[in-house]
Enzyme design. Sequence first.
Site, PDB file in Angstrom:
ATOM      1  N   ASN A 162     -33.597  72.306 -53.990  1.00 55.01           N
ATOM      2  CA  ASN A 162     -33.573  72.328 -55.465  1.00 55.01           C
ATOM      3  C   ASN A 162     -32.207  72.695 -56.049  1.00 55.01           C
ATOM      4  O   ASN A 162     -31.847  72.231 -57.124  1.00 55.01           O
ATOM      5  CB  ASN A 162     -34.696  73.198 -56.033  1.00 55.01           C
ATOM      6  CG  ASN A 162     -34.622  74.642 -55.622  1.00 55.01           C
ATOM      7  OD1 ASN A 162     -33.943  74.991 -54.665  1.00 55.01           O
ATOM      8  ND2 ASN A 162     -35.316  75.498 -56.342  1.00 55.01           N
ATOM      9  N   PRO A 186     -29.426  72.755 -44.080  1.00 54.51           N
ATOM     10  CA  PRO A 186     -29.899  72.358 -45.414  1.00 54.51           C
ATOM     11  C   PRO A 186     -31.245  71.648 -45.304  1.00 54.51           C
ATOM     12  O   PRO A 186     -31.649  71.223 -44.224  1.00 54.51           O
ATOM     13  CB  PRO A 186     -28.820  71.378 -45.881  1.00 54.51           C
ATOM     14  CG  PRO A 186     -28.270  70.788 -44.619  1.00 54.51           C
ATOM     15  CD  PRO A 186     -28.372  71.865 -43.568  1.00 54.51           C
ATOM     16  N   GLY A 239     -36.615  79.526 -49.808  1.00 55.16           N
ATOM     17  CA  GLY A 239     -37.617  78.469 -49.730  1.00 55.16           C
ATOM     18  C   GLY A 239     -38.986  79.042 -50.049  1.00 55.16           C
ATOM     19  O   GLY A 239     -39.099  80.049 -50.750  1.00 55.16           O
ATOM     20  N   GLU A 261     -35.433  84.791 -49.838  1.00 50.83           N
ATOM     21  CA  GLU A 261     -35.551  84.517 -51.276  1.00 50.83           C
ATOM     22  C   GLU A 261     -36.650  83.480 -51.420  1.00 50.83           C
ATOM     23  O   GLU A 261     -36.425  82.301 -51.172  1.00 50.83           O
ATOM     24  CB  GLU A 261     -34.184  84.044 -51.794  1.00 50.83           C
ATOM     25  CG  GLU A 261     -33.973  84.348 -53.253  1.00 50.83           C
ATOM     26  CD  GLU A 261     -34.524  83.242 -54.095  1.00 50.83           C
ATOM     27  OE1 GLU A 261     -35.702  83.339 -54.508  1.00 50.83           O
ATOM     28  OE2 GLU A 261     -33.800  82.277 -54.329  1.00 50.83           O
ATOM     29  N   CYS A 295     -37.133  78.357 -58.615  1.00 46.91           N
ATOM     30  CA  CYS A 295     -38.045  79.449 -58.253  1.00 46.91           C
ATOM     31  C   CYS A 295     -38.130  80.480 -59.366  1.00 46.91           C
ATOM     32  O   CYS A 295     -38.984  81.356 -59.321  1.00 46.91           O
ATOM     33  CB  CYS A 295     -37.634  80.083 -56.934  1.00 46.91           C
ATOM     34  SG  CYS A 295     -35.908  80.495 -56.882  1.00 46.91           S
ATOM     35  N   GLU A 469     -29.145  88.462 -53.327  1.00 46.21           N
ATOM     36  CA  GLU A 469     -28.001  87.565 -53.157  1.00 46.21           C
ATOM     37  C   GLU A 469     -27.150  87.622 -54.409  1.00 46.21           C
ATOM     38  O   GLU A 469     -27.656  87.763 -55.520  1.00 46.21           O
ATOM     39  CB  GLU A 469     -28.498  86.142 -52.947  1.00 46.21           C
ATOM     40  CG  GLU A 469     -29.281  86.004 -51.665  1.00 46.21           C
ATOM     41  CD  GLU A 469     -29.517  84.548 -51.319  1.00 46.21           C
ATOM     42  OE1 GLU A 469     -30.211  83.865 -52.085  1.00 46.21           O
ATOM     43  OE2 GLU A 469     -28.981  84.092 -50.305  1.00 46.21           O
TER      44      GLU A 469
HETATM   45  P1  ADP Z   1     -39.974  73.533 -50.183  1.00 47.28           P
HETATM   46  O1  ADP Z   1     -41.460  73.519 -50.326  1.00 47.28           O
HETATM   47  O2  ADP Z   1     -39.242  73.917 -51.394  1.00 47.28           O
HETATM   48  O3  ADP Z   1     -39.418  72.323 -49.514  1.00 47.28           O
HETATM   49  P2  ADP Z   1     -39.687  74.939 -47.713  1.00 47.28           P
HETATM   50  O4  ADP Z   1     -39.865  76.392 -47.474  1.00 47.28           O
HETATM   51  O5  ADP Z   1     -40.639  74.014 -47.028  1.00 47.28           O
HETATM   52  O6  ADP Z   1     -39.702  74.776 -49.268  1.00 47.28           O
HETATM   53  O7  ADP Z   1     -38.222  74.480 -47.324  1.00 47.28           O
HETATM   54  C1  ADP Z   1     -37.074  75.268 -47.504  1.00 47.28           C
HETATM   55  C2  ADP Z   1     -36.204  75.110 -46.272  1.00 47.28           C
HETATM   56  O8  ADP Z   1     -36.928  75.578 -45.143  1.00 47.28           O
HETATM   57  C3  ADP Z   1     -35.802  73.686 -45.948  1.00 47.28           C
HETATM   58  O9  ADP Z   1     -34.496  73.699 -45.402  1.00 47.28           O
HETATM   59  C4  ADP Z   1     -36.812  73.289 -44.891  1.00 47.28           C
HETATM   60  O10 ADP Z   1     -36.354  72.277 -44.029  1.00 47.28           O
HETATM   61  C5  ADP Z   1     -36.937  74.589 -44.139  1.00 47.28           C
HETATM   62  N1  ADP Z   1     -38.173  74.751 -43.354  1.00 47.28           N
HETATM   63  C6  ADP Z   1     -39.394  74.223 -43.596  1.00 47.28           C
HETATM   64  N2  ADP Z   1     -40.271  74.632 -42.646  1.00 47.28           N
HETATM   65  C7  ADP Z   1     -39.592  75.431 -41.788  1.00 47.28           C
HETATM   66  C8  ADP Z   1     -39.927  76.183 -40.600  1.00 47.28           C
HETATM   67  N3  ADP Z   1     -41.155  76.193 -40.104  1.00 47.28           N
HETATM   68  N4  ADP Z   1     -38.941  76.893 -39.998  1.00 47.28           N
HETATM   69  C9  ADP Z   1     -37.694  76.903 -40.501  1.00 47.28           C
HETATM   70  N5  ADP Z   1     -37.322  76.234 -41.604  1.00 47.28           N
HETATM   71  C10 ADP Z   1     -38.247  75.506 -42.245  1.00 47.28           C
END
Ligand code: ADP
Length: 489
Positions: A162, A186, A239, A261, A295, A469
């Site tokens: 985002n 990312p 995330g 965060e 967020c 942060e």
């Molecule tokens: P959103 O719903 O906003 O996409 P996520 O938490 O799924 O939020 O994603 C935020 C970040 O976390 C992204 O870089 C995504 O690829 C990563 N991500 C998603 N699932 C996992 C996981 N199981 N372990 C580590 N990183 C993850």
Amino acid sequence: MSVPKTSLPPTLRFQDLDRAYVAGQWIAGTTTFKVNNPATGELLAEVADLSPEQIDQSIDAAAEALPAWSAKTAHERSAILKKWHALLLANAESLAQTMTAEQGKPLAEARGEVGYAASFLEWFAEEAKRAYGEVIPTAFAGKRYSTIRQPCGVAVAITPWNFPIAMLTRKVGAALAAGCTMVAKPAAETPLCALAIAKLAHEAGVPPGVFNVVTTTRAAEAGEVMCRSPKVRVLSFTGSTAVGKRLYRQCADTMKKLALELGGNAPLLIFDDADIDRAVEGAMISKFRNAGQTCICANRIYVQSGIYAEFTARFTQKVAALKVGNGAEDGVVIGPLISAKAVQKVDRLVRDALAKGAKVLVGGAAHTRGGHFYQPTVLEGIGAGMDILGEEIFGPVAPLIRFETEAEVLAKANDVSVGLAAYVFTRDLSRTIRLTEGLQSGIVAVNDSVPAVAVAPFGGVKESGLGREGGRQGLDEFLDTKYVCIGLA
Ligand code: ADP
């Protein structure tokens, strides 16, 4: 790897970003993945999809680069961060256009994000020089006590789509300033912005291995490698709360320092004594920035009964006038949502509310232009038991809730498991003090809707996460305090 047909503007300098950046090299993955423009569906690039083994190798690269980077003086690190900052500003237009193409936000917002993102590099370039330890007055005549602050080691960053540049610089600026090295992953939706930032880091003279960008669709596996690695000492994640909790658990065995965060569910409270112009404007900005995909977006708008009718009429009129479209086009203020899945999720929340008695004042469905667009929406008649009150909407939908008393609305505002941001519109000083103290959130904005800034700490309480942060506090996430006790001869 060939450069694919792309809908990026041909004048952009970030055309050839299809490889990950590890140890100062641009590396291919074991396969590739596609990055599409969420407004048009056009293919932007096919980017290296790294394997878990390659993620592990990138951690090795960061570990190898650590001794030399942490041994530099804060002034030396600061000088490099400042060059990087200047390069972001010099390339602001290309970065903004790349962001709009892959993320969808209107160009004006993308330009704003580039400035905001750059400000973290400048801020932490300065803060690098102020990682003070302290001399502690002694408790025993023959002893002397002090503390020094040292970089934690290798850090990893996992960032969302985002704010694809700002969420990265907010972490990497602090990490590098502190003397840590970093591997950043990312979101797969927005790797190009991260790779563009890596390219500028390279040009700024960030040494090989100090900052690495690993692109992958295998997020869960990458996360496991990062969490399990004993070489990684800090994990900084932005995330969803669900993924944050999973990472928290996964980091337990190696006892990493964590900055999480996570999601919010921001209440925005408008009192009868508010400046109504400001409240309408504030609610518009807080709710609809980035098409509602932040967020700290207002998730629940509580309006006191004396001002409810006037606020609702004025707010709804403004929402009805919002121009929806491709963020690259003039005058567009609401771009697409990031994906079809995001549209379905927002629509599910709206359907649930309507089925349980809510009323549509404007919008209320996916946009007629199709694709990932959703109509800017205002709902009223929101009541207990509707999913929209308990979930982060992450879309251009504003639920309005009428309230009577301050005590009632404070209890409702706090009645959620998360606490990132809260907004209050009032002209009453005592009320302001009661609410800034009483709201359970990491951030309270009063008569303002844009609290995020590099100089102030950003973060949540409850299930919105850990750590802060930005601000003076942002550096702490990447520093250990070492206590030194010296016995005198
Ligand atoms: P959103 O719903 O906003 O996409 P996520 O938490 O799924 O939020 O994603 C935020 C970040 O976390 C992204 O870089 C995504 O690829 C990563 N991500 C998603 N699932 C996992 C996981 N199981 N372990 C580590 N990183 C993850």
